[in-house]
Design a protein around this motif. Structure first.
Motif, PDB file in Angstrom:
ATOM      1  N   TRP A 281      45.624  56.628  28.884  1.00 31.23           N
ATOM      2  CA  TRP A 281      46.690  55.922  29.441  1.00 31.23           C
ATOM      3  C   TRP A 281      45.803  55.145  30.659  1.00 31.23           C
ATOM      4  O   TRP A 281      46.425  54.137  30.989  1.00 31.23           O
ATOM      5  CB  TRP A 281      47.535  57.215  30.384  1.00 31.23           C
ATOM      6  N   TYR A 282      44.873  55.517  31.157  1.00 30.93           N
ATOM      7  CA  TYR A 282      44.174  54.603  32.024  1.00 30.93           C
ATOM      8  C   TYR A 282      43.914  53.332  31.542  1.00 30.93           C
ATOM      9  O   TYR A 282      44.359  52.228  32.115  1.00 30.93           O
ATOM     10  CB  TYR A 282      42.938  55.443  32.520  1.00 30.93           C
ATOM     11  N   LYS A 285      47.144  51.190  30.939  1.00 32.95           N
ATOM     12  CA  LYS A 285      47.826  50.875  32.346  1.00 32.95           C
ATOM     13  C   LYS A 285      47.154  49.521  32.830  1.00 32.95           C
ATOM     14  O   LYS A 285      47.459  48.758  33.252  1.00 32.95           O
ATOM     15  CB  LYS A 285      47.446  51.976  33.413  1.00 32.95           C
ATOM     16  N   LYS A 286      45.734  49.646  32.674  1.00 29.66           N
ATOM     17  CA  LYS A 286      44.752  48.769  33.097  1.00 29.66           C
ATOM     18  C   LYS A 286      45.115  47.342  32.532  1.00 29.66           C
ATOM     19  O   LYS A 286      44.895  46.025  33.001  1.00 29.66           O
ATOM     20  CB  LYS A 286      43.134  49.174  33.061  1.00 29.66           C
ATOM     21  N   TRP A 288      47.867  46.469  30.776  1.00 29.65           N
ATOM     22  CA  TRP A 288      49.067  45.971  31.135  1.00 29.65           C
ATOM     23  C   TRP A 288      49.212  45.459  32.436  1.00 29.65           C
ATOM     24  O   TRP A 288      49.837  44.480  32.700  1.00 29.65           O
ATOM     25  CB  TRP A 288      50.356  47.203  31.150  1.00 29.65           C
ATOM     26  N   PHE A 289      48.690  45.806  33.458  1.00 29.10           N
ATOM     27  CA  PHE A 289      48.701  45.500  34.930  1.00 29.10           C
ATOM     28  C   PHE A 289      47.586  44.570  35.404  1.00 29.10           C
ATOM     29  O   PHE A 289      47.422  44.167  36.503  1.00 29.10           O
ATOM     30  CB  PHE A 289      48.851  46.738  35.741  1.00 29.10           C
ATOM     31  N   SER A 290      46.382  44.303  34.488  1.00 32.16           N
ATOM     32  CA  SER A 290      45.543  43.390  35.079  1.00 32.16           C
ATOM     33  C   SER A 290      45.685  42.320  35.422  1.00 32.16           C
ATOM     34  O   SER A 290      45.252  41.766  36.458  1.00 32.16           O
ATOM     35  CB  SER A 290      44.418  43.744  33.802  1.00 32.16           C
TER      36      SER A 290
END
Lengths: 298, 254, 291
Positions: A281-282, A285-286, A288-290
């Motif tokens: 997940w980490y 997320k990284k 997607w949101f980077s």
């Protein structure tokens, strides 16, 4: 819950409900094996043996002792966990593939035992098990099992399971009693196998020794490895894929096992760590949101 | 008598005498170095202290208790942390989880309290996370806490091993070649770091090292092993000028 | 009676040993439990059947033909299903791939031949020799002699030839061996070839001896042979031979003197007992943990 099942059976085709029930049962079983083999790294190739202990114990408790469904399920799971303890003991001395052999041998002995087991109907099997397992029962239990799995793997005990898989000597240097925890992971895995077995027995209403052969154990191992060793979402995905695959492949009729075998090889060549083995997940997320983070920083 | 004493420890592997009647006395809160050529038995000594090997003869005493024959995980729980010469991290766990596993020996939540999320377990988890983060800050790895351990550079991995060992709240820390593979500036900061943790955590540190510079700079006492025997023991100045040591070891180096 | 059972056991055991050798050789070099090995044995049995019944060949020629066929089959499987995965991930992925091959091959044969058992045609007149109270069939003698010859041949190959030397080097340390200029891929390929040929020989002889072959015969035989390899100490070639013979003899004696309904459990029961008493197997070396 009866109401819910009645409603479901009105709107959903019985065949699909059947598949969903099987997926639920398999998830419980595969998550059990994931703890022993995927997380702790102790290769077990006799998971179906524990399943059969749970199935027969629960069925006999229901039929002959008149225990309520929940009692029988718990009895079956506990009996399986007891055998998990016994089978876990040799891990004190054995490593790797010797252990795999012991688990295969154990499951075969259990199967032959049930083939000769009078109260279990010998080779003919045991029929007339009350039908208690329904869609909502299975999925309620499956969801509880998933939640508890997540909790366990994020706890002190779960972390030490992973540590044993990654490096046993370093784990001991961190104060982990590896033998005790390996036995524990066998017991937890067997408990879930027994639970799944009990559900299976009360769903099919008929069980026989050939339901729990070596290939059944291999099916669960496939689910765990295909999905991604030690990953809960991976194991669930692997279970769904491999439970659906034979059904989807029904179109190709008698060729379906041919495709199934080839699929295992191809998947392992292209995703050697399993479908979700190296996905976290980490990292998602990284990724997607980077972009947003970068613009915010600049 | 110091925190750790070895009395006449010998270790035999199939006829080969890896350690021959070695005695040591490690004083509390000292940095104690063990040097010697390859195959002198330094790592064997570490493995005996941490319970991986049971010595063929002799006694190992830690804080007054005899610990030879005690299994490694109990030795760890008694407060002996260690790092490994060939780094042994939990590669497929995050940096943070590596340190959290290190807390295992000093925490106690069982399987049931985890499953039911009992308050004691939650509190303990919070403490573990907090302490692990602090330790990671100490070794400058906090920013990388979510990386897989095997994505770290060599020097970072050595530091992570130290952080993991410190998570055990040890009284005695064994470092097996902590400077191996580090460049000159990394070595300098490692030396300051080792001194710092000794002072801040009231640690006793026992280290095996090949780099003479590092050893002579930070160790307050040094024992020299050669072919499994202790040939010298004393403060750096004394060891440096010992004839036997120069002959068998230092002379060759220089 | 006892001697007769002993001979029966040795006959069965020598076929286990032939299959177990393939497991142990492959395991010794790449630490893979080659689960498709039982299916190679099954294909060997069918190849022999084809050569004997359709082409009307002599059984010994058919035996060699089946061995050659399976040699290529083994190399092909290694090339397609194992080599692409090697070194890229955990050994378990390769194991799953092997399981995939195993399912594929047994289904393939079931599609070609149907799931029923096929009988081997009568290949020769079977004499029975009476040695005192002992009845010995010519078939048993052939199986024992052929197995012994193959095993001696394997020992010579491993000990005396260049490729044998390379194999031993690879099983000691694959990485070091390839650094010394040994082509590891080729050695692994040859290992599969030799192991598969031996399994094929076992398959043909079992087919002739029990007069029956069927597509799923490889599963149980494979498991038992793997058990034999582990019993002897996996990775050890003499271990596989001794393990196979021991398992065969004990199984037959167990059936004769205990109970036939527990036939399949006996082999595994023995195995578990031995492993608990001697975790490294009969011939395996105890490895000291390296830290």
């Amino acid at each position: 819950m009866n109401i819910m099942d009645a409603l479901l059976s009105q709107y959903i085709d019985a065949y699909y409900l059947h598949i969903m029930v099987l997926i639920g049962i398999n998830i419980i079983l595969a998550l059990g094996l994931n703890i022993t083999t995927g997380v702790t790294g102790q290769l077990s190739m006799g998971h179906a043996g524990f399943m059969s202990i749970g199935a027969y114990t629960a069925a006999i408790l229901s039929i002959h002792m008149g225990l309520p469904f929940w009692g029988s399920l718990l009895g079956g799971a506990t009996a399986a966990a007891g055998f998990g303890f016994l089978l876990g003991l040799p891990t004190l001395r054995l490593e790797g593939d010797y252990l795999a052999m012991i688990t295969i041998g154990f499951a075969e002995i259990i199967r032959v035992f049930f083939l000769n087991f009078e109260p279990g109907g010998k080779a003919l099997g045991l029929s007339g098990i009350p039908e208690h397992t329904t869609f909502s029962v299975v999925w309620m239990i499956a969801i509880v099992v998933i939640v508890l799995n997540v909790k366990l793997l994020h706890s002190r005990i779960g972390r030490s399971f992973y540590a044993i898989r990654e490096n046993e000597i370093a784990a001991e240097a961190a104060g982990i009693n590896t033998t005790r925890l390996k036995v524990l992971s066998f017991m937890v895995g067997a408990f879930l196998a027994g639970l799944g077995g009990g559900l299976y027995a009360h769903y099919m209403t008929y069980i026989a020794p050939q339901d729990f052969g070596f290939m059944k154990s291999i099916e669960f191992l496939n689910m765990v490895v295909l999905g991604g060793m030690g990953s809960i979402p991976g194991t669930i995905l692997g279970t769904v894929v491999l439970t659906l695959a034979p059904e989807m492949l029904r179109i190709v009729a008698e060729y379906r096992l041919l495709f199934y075998g080839a699929m295992l090889v191809i998947l392992m060549i292209f995703r050697p760590n399993g479908l979700l083995g190296d996905v976290r997940w980490y990292d998602i997320k990284k990724r997607w949101f980077s972009k947003e983070v970068k613009t915010w920083e600049s | 008598m110091g925190i750790l004493t070895l009395e006449g420890v010998s270790q035999e592997f199939g006829g080969l005498l890896a350690l021959d009647d070695v005695s040591l006395d490690v004083e509390n809160e000292k940095i104690f170095g063990i040097i010697g050529p390859n195959g002198a038995g330094k790592t064997t000594l570490f493995n005996i202290i941490t319970g991986i090997y049971t010595p063929t003869s002799g006694k190992v005493k830690y804080q007054g208790h005899q610990i030879n024959g005690v299994p490694p995980y109990d030795v760890a729980r008694m407060g002996i942390g260690r790092t490994f010469q060939n780094i042994r991290l939990f590669n497929k766990l995050s940096v943070l989880d590596n340190v959290k596993v290190g807390c295992h020996g000093v925490t106690k939540a069982g399987i049931l309290s985890a499953l039911f999320g009992l308050p004691g377990e939650r509190l303990e988890e919070k403490e573990i996370t907090l302490r692990s983060c602090k330790l990671l800050e100490m070794v400058d790895l906090y920013e990388k806490r979510m990386e897989y351990a095997d994505n770290l550079s060599y020097g970072e991995q050595r530091k992570l091993e130290i952080a993991r060992a410190l998570a055990l709240k040890p009284a005695l820390l064994l470092l097996d070649e902590p400077a191996a593979g580090m460049n000159a500036s990394e070595k300098v900061s490692l030396m300051t770091f080792i001194k710092e943790i000794r002072n801040n955590e009231n640690l006793t540190i026992l280290l095996v090292e090949h780099d003479m510079n590092v050893v002579m700079n930070i160790c307050e006492q040094i024992a020299v092993l050669d072919y499994g025997r202790k040939i010298a023991d004393g403060p750096p100045e004394q060891v440096k000028n010992d004839e036997k040591v120069i002959q068998s070891y230092l002379g060759v180096e220089a | 009676m006892f001697i007769e059972q002993l001979v029966n056991g040795l006959t069965l055991g020598s076929t286990y040993a032939l299959i177990a050798l393939g497991y142990t050789m492959v395991y010794g070099i790449i630490q893979l439990i080659n689960f498709a090995h039982g299916e190679i044995y099954m294909f060997g049995a069918f190849a022999g059947l084809l050569l004997v019944s359709v082409f009307g060949l002599n059984i010994f020629v058919a035996l060699i033909g089946a061995m050659v066929f399976c040699m290529f089959l083994g190399m092909l499987i290694e090339r397609i299903a194992y080599r692409p995965i090697r070194g890229k991930s955990s050994r378990l992925s390769a194991l799953i791939s092997a399981i995939g091959v195993s399912i594929f091959l047994s289904t393939l044969m079931a599609l070609i031949r149907g799931t029923n058992t096929t009988r081997y045609p009568e290949i020769m007149k079977i004499h029975t020799y009476h040695l005192g109270s002992l009845d010995l069939s010519s078939l048993q003698i052939i199986i024992l002699v052929v197995s012994a010859l193959l095993m001696v041949g394997l020992q010579l190959l491993i000990q005396k030839t260049r490729i044998g030397k390379a194999m031993r080097a690879c099983s000691q340390d694959l990485e070091a061996a390839s650094l010394m200029g040994i082509n590891a891929n080729r050695v692994i390929s040859y290992t599969f070839a030799i192991g598969s040929a031996l399994a094929a020989a076992g398959g043909v002889m079992v087919g002739v001896y029990y007069n029956a072959v069927w597509p799923y015969m490889g599963t149980m035989a494979g498991l038992k042979a793997f058990a034999a390899a582990v019993l002897g100490g996996i990775g050890s070639i003499p271990g596989a031979m001794i393990g196979g013979l021991t398992l065969g003899v004990l199984e037959i004696l167990g059936v004769a003197y205990l109970s036939s309904s527990y036939k399949d459990a006996i082999a595994f029961g023995i195995l578990i007992l031995v492993l608990i008493l001697r975790p490294q197997g009969i011939m395996g070396k105890k490895i000291t943990k390296k830290v």
